[in-house]
Each structure stands twice: as structure tokens, then as C-alpha cells.
Design an enzyme around this catalytic site. Structure first.
Site, mmCIF file in Angstrom:
data_model
loop_
_atom_site.group_PDB
_atom_site.id
_atom_site.type_symbol
_atom_site.label_atom_id
_atom_site.label_comp_id
_atom_site.label_asym_id
_atom_site.label_seq_id
_atom_site.Cartn_x
_atom_site.Cartn_y
_atom_site.Cartn_z
ATOM 1 N N GLN A 126 2.904 10.124 1.000
ATOM 2 C CA GLN A 126 4.215 9.463 1.092
ATOM 3 C C GLN A 126 5.123 9.787 -0.095
ATOM 4 O O GLN A 126 6.328 9.559 -0.028
ATOM 5 C CB GLN A 126 4.041 7.943 1.194
ATOM 6 C CG GLN A 126 3.421 7.500 2.497
ATOM 7 C CD GLN A 126 3.278 5.987 2.542
ATOM 8 O OE1 GLN A 126 2.317 5.441 2.027
ATOM 9 N NE2 GLN A 126 4.252 5.311 3.124
ATOM 10 N N LEU A 178 6.338 1.927 4.260
ATOM 11 C CA LEU A 178 7.452 2.275 3.368
ATOM 12 C C LEU A 178 8.123 3.581 3.798
ATOM 13 O O LEU A 178 9.258 3.826 3.426
ATOM 14 C CB LEU A 178 6.955 2.373 1.916
ATOM 15 C CG LEU A 178 6.468 1.049 1.301
ATOM 16 C CD1 LEU A 178 5.925 1.283 -0.109
ATOM 17 C CD2 LEU A 178 7.582 0.011 1.274
ATOM 18 N N HIS A 188 -2.812 7.658 6.612
ATOM 19 C CA HIS A 188 -1.794 8.550 6.026
ATOM 20 C C HIS A 188 -2.431 9.846 5.517
ATOM 21 O O HIS A 188 -1.815 10.911 5.565
ATOM 22 C CB HIS A 188 -1.101 7.874 4.844
ATOM 23 C CG HIS A 188 0.078 7.023 5.214
ATOM 24 N ND1 HIS A 188 1.202 7.529 5.832
ATOM 25 C CD2 HIS A 188 0.326 5.700 5.034
ATOM 26 C CE1 HIS A 188 2.080 6.556 6.015
ATOM 27 N NE2 HIS A 188 1.581 5.422 5.549
ATOM 28 N N GLY A 209 0.834 -1.193 0.000
ATOM 29 C CA GLY A 209 0.000 0.000 0.000
ATOM 30 C C GLY A 209 0.869 1.243 0.000
ATOM 31 O O GLY A 209 2.008 1.215 0.467
ATOM 32 N N HIS A 216 -4.617 1.585 7.333
ATOM 33 C CA HIS A 216 -3.270 2.162 7.465
ATOM 34 C C HIS A 216 -3.076 3.276 6.427
ATOM 35 O O HIS A 216 -2.587 4.359 6.746
ATOM 36 C CB HIS A 216 -2.237 1.030 7.295
ATOM 37 C CG HIS A 216 -0.809 1.457 7.230
ATOM 38 N ND1 HIS A 216 0.139 0.989 8.118
ATOM 39 C CD2 HIS A 216 -0.126 2.290 6.391
ATOM 40 C CE1 HIS A 216 1.314 1.528 7.821
ATOM 41 N NE2 HIS A 216 1.184 2.314 6.778
ATOM 42 N N GLU A 217 -3.501 2.990 5.174
ATOM 43 C CA GLU A 217 -3.297 3.979 4.104
ATOM 44 C C GLU A 217 -4.204 5.196 4.288
ATOM 45 O O GLU A 217 -3.774 6.330 4.063
ATOM 46 C CB GLU A 217 -3.518 3.346 2.725
ATOM 47 C CG GLU A 217 -2.593 2.174 2.397
ATOM 48 C CD GLU A 217 -1.116 2.458 2.643
ATOM 49 O OE1 GLU A 217 -0.693 3.620 2.506
ATOM 50 O OE2 GLU A 217 -0.394 1.510 2.993
HETATM 51 ZN ZN ZN Z 1 2.446 3.573 5.642
#
Ligand code: ZN
Length: 174
Positions: A50, A95, A140, A45, A136-137
Site C-alpha cells: 500500500q 486505506l 494485500h 492496519g 485483510h492485511e
Molecule cells: Zn487494506
């Protein structure tokens, strides 16, 4: 085109991302770049902040079985509209926080609504790894990282490690 992934701590990872008003070719190209970047990492993901873009866009593909058909998903303006009472613990990574893994507890099942790359409204219920990954994404997009669920001391330790890693990476580049 692969894009560089920001490493925590970075102020761009802490910002709330802006909604996408409509899906342009530019945004579709960004989604393609993000998928390429995610697969290359490799990861399951990636969220637009990011790669330094403050837009509500995430990509994911949690198919891990060898030889299985990939399922690249790009979600614009994703929203969790329902979640289960049942909770699940997964060892998460990110990441933007390389090589750090920690258990995070989240709802085991979530229903998500989003707009796809063709501008069509979509709705799906996810469980297992998909449920964890999509939450989780989406976090972000609200400037939230998985380490924000950990105890402050653990979080500070990880952040210090990342500061050091970034210093090393900068030195390598110089
Ligand atoms: Zn992440």
C-alpha cells in the site's frame, strides 16, 4: 516519516509481494514509517504494497478503546497457519479504498506465524477485529483487496468511484 498511500486501482496493489529474507535496519525503518502512516490516516492496519513496497510486511494495531495502551505490531512474512470453521462478518474498509465499506465474511479465528522486528519467530491466535484485520492485511501481500470478495458488479462500481477520486486528487495536486 509518513508515506503516501496508494489508491486502488494501482498495479502495485495487485502484485504478490516478495518474502523478506532477513530483517535489516532499512526494513525496521519501513515498519516504523508504516505505523506512523497508519496511525495518522487513521487506520488499524497497513501492508507494505500500500506504500508501494513489494515486501511481505504488515503493521496493525486494533486497540480502539479510548485511553487503552496501543499495541503496534509489525509482522514480517506473516502466514495464517490455522483458521476456525466458525466465520465472522465485519464491515471492512481499506486505506487504499477510502470511504468505502462493505461486509466481508472470514474465519472468526486465525493463528498467524510471523517474524518480528528483532528477527524472532512469533505465533499468536487472533479473534474479533484482530482476526479480520490480520487476514485483510495478509491478503494485500497476495495482491488481494477486500472488494475482491464482493460481487463483480459492486466491485466495478467501487473501482469506477476510485478512478474518479484519483482523477480529482490529481487535479487538486496540479
Ligand atoms: Zn487494506
Amino acid at each position: 516519516m509518513k508515506r503516501p498511500i496508494l489508491i486502488h486501482p494501482d498495479p502495485r496493489l495487485k502484485k504478490v509481494a516478495d518474502a523478506v529474507p532477513d530483517i535489516s535496519d532499512e526494513l525496521r525503518a519501513l515498519a516504523d514509517d508504516m505505523l506512523e502512516t497508519m496511525y495518522a490516516a487513521p487506520g488499524i492496519g497497513l501492508a507494505a504494497p500500500q506504500v508501494g513496497i513489494g515486501r511481505r510486511l504488515i503493521v496493525l494495531d486494533c486497540i480502539k478503546e479510548e485511553g487503552a495502551e496501543p499495541r503496534p505490531l509489525a509482522m514480517f512474512n506473516p502466514v495464517v497457519v490455522a483458521c476456525s470453521d466458525e466465520r465472522n462478518v465485519y464491515e471492512e474498509g481499506c486505506l487504499s479504498i477510502p470511504e468505502i465499506y462493505a461486509d466481508v465474511e472470514r474465519p472468526a479465528e486465525v493463528t498467524v506465524e510471523w517474524v518480528d522486528r528483532d528477527g524472532a519467530a512469533q505465533r499468536e491466535t487472533f479473534d474479533g477485529l484482530w482476526a479480520t484485520c490480520v487476514q485483510h492485511e495478509i491478503d494485500h501481500l497476495d495482491g488481494k483487496l477486500f472488494i475482491d470478495y464482493l460481487r463483480p458488479l459492486k466491485r466495478q462500481m467501487i473501482t469506477r468511484k476510485m478512478v474518479k477520486l484519483k482523477r480529482e486528487l490529481a487535479r487538486e495536486k496540479a
